[in-house]
Design a protein around this motif. Structure first.
Motif, mmCIF file in Angstrom:
data_model
loop_
_atom_site.group_PDB
_atom_site.id
_atom_site.type_symbol
_atom_site.label_atom_id
_atom_site.label_comp_id
_atom_site.label_asym_id
_atom_site.label_seq_id
_atom_site.Cartn_x
_atom_site.Cartn_y
_atom_site.Cartn_z
ATOM 1 N N UNK A 198 26.527 56.094 31.003
ATOM 2 C CA UNK A 198 26.354 55.019 30.124
ATOM 3 C C UNK A 198 27.294 53.857 30.445
ATOM 4 N N UNK A 199 28.208 54.117 31.238
ATOM 5 C CA UNK A 199 29.236 52.943 31.691
ATOM 6 C C UNK A 199 28.962 52.688 33.210
ATOM 7 N N UNK A 200 27.744 53.426 33.856
ATOM 8 C CA UNK A 200 27.609 53.416 35.468
ATOM 9 C C UNK A 200 27.490 51.794 35.828
ATOM 10 N N UNK A 201 26.521 51.115 35.029
ATOM 11 C CA UNK A 201 26.303 49.885 35.427
ATOM 12 C C UNK A 201 27.378 49.077 35.363
ATOM 13 N N UNK A 202 28.449 48.994 34.338
ATOM 14 C CA UNK A 202 29.493 48.364 34.164
ATOM 15 C C UNK A 202 30.446 48.421 35.250
ATOM 16 N N UNK A 203 30.594 49.931 35.574
ATOM 17 C CA UNK A 203 31.503 50.095 36.951
ATOM 18 C C UNK A 203 30.831 49.462 38.225
ATOM 19 N N UNK A 204 29.586 49.799 38.268
ATOM 20 C CA UNK A 204 28.859 49.223 39.612
ATOM 21 C C UNK A 204 29.114 47.696 39.732
ATOM 22 N N UNK A 339 44.995 44.243 45.579
ATOM 23 C CA UNK A 339 45.361 43.731 44.469
ATOM 24 C C UNK A 339 44.183 42.622 43.731
ATOM 25 N N UNK A 340 43.684 41.992 45.019
ATOM 26 C CA UNK A 340 42.428 40.918 44.816
ATOM 27 C C UNK A 340 41.231 41.772 44.084
ATOM 28 N N UNK A 341 40.897 42.980 44.710
ATOM 29 C CA UNK A 341 39.931 43.838 44.350
ATOM 30 C C UNK A 341 40.119 44.234 42.928
ATOM 31 N N UNK A 342 41.368 45.024 42.737
ATOM 32 C CA UNK A 342 41.518 45.351 41.467
ATOM 33 C C UNK A 342 41.624 44.207 40.412
ATOM 34 N N UNK A 343 41.965 43.165 40.554
ATOM 35 C CA UNK A 343 42.129 41.983 39.681
ATOM 36 C C UNK A 343 40.515 41.673 39.231
ATOM 37 N N UNK A 344 39.648 41.223 40.367
ATOM 38 C CA UNK A 344 38.496 40.931 40.089
ATOM 39 C C UNK A 344 37.744 42.047 39.460
ATOM 40 N N UNK A 345 37.736 43.135 39.838
ATOM 41 C CA UNK A 345 37.169 44.359 38.877
ATOM 42 C C UNK A 345 37.403 44.470 37.514
ATOM 43 N N UNK A 346 38.671 44.396 37.223
ATOM 44 C CA UNK A 346 39.333 44.629 35.727
ATOM 45 C C UNK A 346 38.813 43.572 34.974
ATOM 46 N N UNK A 347 38.726 42.362 35.447
ATOM 47 C CA UNK A 347 38.407 41.036 34.927
ATOM 48 C C UNK A 347 36.992 41.217 34.634
ATOM 49 N N UNK A 348 36.106 41.965 35.360
ATOM 50 C CA UNK A 348 34.699 42.238 35.056
ATOM 51 C C UNK A 348 34.499 43.230 34.040
ATOM 52 N N UNK A 349 35.353 44.219 34.065
ATOM 53 C CA UNK A 349 35.141 45.197 33.137
ATOM 54 C C UNK A 349 35.701 44.724 31.574
ATOM 55 N N UNK A 350 36.536 43.469 31.591
ATOM 56 C CA UNK A 350 37.044 43.110 30.353
ATOM 57 C C UNK A 350 36.188 42.008 29.752
ATOM 58 N N UNK A 351 35.137 41.483 30.723
ATOM 59 C CA UNK A 351 34.407 40.235 30.173
ATOM 60 C C UNK A 351 33.352 40.521 29.548
ATOM 61 N N UNK A 352 32.945 39.898 28.624
ATOM 62 C CA UNK A 352 31.686 40.061 27.705
ATOM 63 C C UNK A 352 30.595 39.507 28.541
ATOM 64 N N UNK A 353 30.745 38.455 29.469
ATOM 65 C CA UNK A 353 29.513 37.924 30.165
ATOM 66 C C UNK A 353 29.119 38.802 31.375
ATOM 67 N N UNK A 354 29.849 39.923 31.608
ATOM 68 C CA UNK A 354 29.071 40.863 32.486
ATOM 69 C C UNK A 354 28.513 41.970 31.763
ATOM 70 N N UNK A 355 28.269 42.004 30.652
ATOM 71 C CA UNK A 355 27.903 43.114 30.095
ATOM 72 C C UNK A 355 26.195 43.424 30.130
ATOM 73 N N UNK A 356 25.642 41.869 30.465
ATOM 74 C CA UNK A 356 24.168 41.920 30.663
ATOM 75 C C UNK A 356 23.849 41.835 32.138
ATOM 76 N N UNK A 357 24.703 41.689 32.855
ATOM 77 C CA UNK A 357 24.497 41.532 34.432
ATOM 78 C C UNK A 357 24.198 42.889 34.953
ATOM 79 N N UNK A 358 22.977 42.672 35.703
ATOM 80 C CA UNK A 358 22.634 43.945 36.477
ATOM 81 C C UNK A 358 23.153 43.858 37.833
ATOM 82 N N UNK A 359 23.506 45.183 38.443
ATOM 83 C CA UNK A 359 24.421 45.122 39.753
ATOM 84 C C UNK A 359 23.642 44.605 40.898
ATOM 85 N N UNK A 360 22.341 44.467 40.997
ATOM 86 C CA UNK A 360 21.522 43.972 41.794
ATOM 87 C C UNK A 360 21.443 42.364 42.094
#
Length: 383
Positions: A198-204, A339-360
């Motif tokens: 259920x959260x695989x796409x967000x993590x991807x 740190x850059x990877x973690x920062x960008x990944x966490x920002x993506x998880x906290x962002x509402x704009x990435x909820x509808x983004x497809x991994x591809x």
């Protein structure tokens, strides 16, 4: 009055409950980080080559993808990029070693002249040391070397063992890099399977954002390193210091450790200029180094690295310090990219704009797409 006392007494248990909850969570996080640091330190022989291979993959994967877009099979594209990269690195190393061999006699001559100048200054300058006193100081230095001969020999043996470890790490990093370039996307899809569906796409998406940030970091750091090396090299050439190419190459490599790397390697260039050409040359090179560092800090870092990784300078310094404590020079090299990877990944998880983004839809090779748009105060309120 009694109402106020009863209200205060009612608040105390809640304050204690909140403090206790925060305390044990903080202890749990610190314990987890300590365990991770111990595991990484224990597996450093594997983790460091894998981390370096990932950095190189971030640098070379855009070239592989570009070749595959024009119809080159991915295996052949990987081989071409690897052979080309190794040829460039081998050619640069050969050139640096050749220039070092050519410049070494001039350096020895200039160092000998500088030592004679220092000796003359010690004799006829403010100290007025006699030949007997100079010989006594020299004898003390030689005696100190003899007294520590065992430690010096042990250090030489340790250096030999370190060379063997570096060779093993290089082979492992090269082997890992081949698989990262050839099937990095497949490896990532295999890893992401451990995440609940259920959260695989967000993590991807977050993982792809993190790798895109790593690609941007490597590109920006390489550009900054080139500017640092060229600037310091011009300063060394202007004052006639030997070994210009090796020292510039050293500054280039040091610049991959943000903020502190170029300063430390540049200090080596200043020291050689001071010893070989005297204090005036040393001051000139020092001025050039300060100018280059100012250019890096006020122009290049904000323009390139600031846009690429979006990290505060304090976070960068603390990350480098932590990396030095945990993994030495290799830890300092890998800490900021992590740190850059973690920062960008966490920002993506906290962002509402990435909820509808497809991994591809996330292109990891586009520097301007390393993370979602910052929503400012709304995101902070959500957190």
């Amino acid at each position: 009055m009694s109402g106020i006392d009863s209200e205060s007494s009612a608040r105390v248990p809640r304050l204690l409950r909140v403090s206790a909850a925060l305390s044990w969570r903080f202890v749990a996080v610190v314990a987890a980080l300590y365990v991770v640091a111990q595991v990484v330190g224990f597996l450093a022989t594997i983790m460091i080559p894998a981390g370096i291979a990932l950095l190189l993959a971030a640098l070379l994967s855009p070239a592989v993808s570009q070749l595959t877009r024009v119809g080159v099979p991915r295996g052949l594209a990987t081989g071409l990029v690897l052979v080309g990269g190794l040829a460039v690195v081998g050619g640069v190393l050969t050139f640096v070693i050749t220039e070092f061999s050519k410049g070494l006699p001039d350096l020895q001559t200039q160092v000998s002249t500088s030592l004679d100048t220092i000796q003359t200054w010690l004799k006829h300058g403010p100290l007025h040391l006699s030949d007997v006193q100079l010989q006594q100081y020299l004898d003390k230095v030689l005696q100190t070397i003899k007294d520590n001969q065992a430690e010096i020999t042990s250090g030489a043996l340790t250096t030999a063992a370190t060379v063997g470890e570096l060779l093993t790490g290089f082979i492992l990093a090269l082997f890992t890099l081949i698989f990262f370039l050839h099937d990095g996307d497949g490896i990532w899809r295999f890893i992401i399977r451990i995440v609940p569906g259920d959260v695989r796409d967000r993590a991807d998406v977050a993982g792809r954002r993190g790798f895109a940030s790593l690609v941007s970091y490597v590109r920006a750091t390489a550009a900054v390193a080139v500017v640092d090396a060229v600037g310091v090299g011009i300063g060394l050439w202007a004052v006639g210091v030997p070994l210009i190419v090796p020292l510039s190459a050293l500054v280039f490599l040091g610049a991959f450790i943000p903020i502190v790397g170029a300063v430390i390697t540049g200090a080596v260039a200043v020291l050689i200029a001071l010893v070989a050409n005297g204090p005036v040359a040393g001051l000139v090179v020092l001025g050039v180094l300060i100018g280059v560092m100012q250019l890096e800090s006020h122009v290049l870092q904000p323009l390139l690295l600031g846009r690429a990784v979006k990290l505060h300078p304090l976070a960068v310094v603390l990350a480098i310090t932590a990396g030095l404590v945990v993994g030495g020079i290799s830890g300092a090299l890998l800490s900021v990219p992590l740190l850059a990877v973690l920062n960008s990944g966490i920002r993506s998880l906290l962002s509402d704009s990435d909820k509808e983004v497809e991994p591809k839809d996330v292109d990891v090779h586009e520097p301007q797409e390393t993370g979602p748009k910052d929503t400012g105060g709304e995101r902070v309120e959500d957190v």
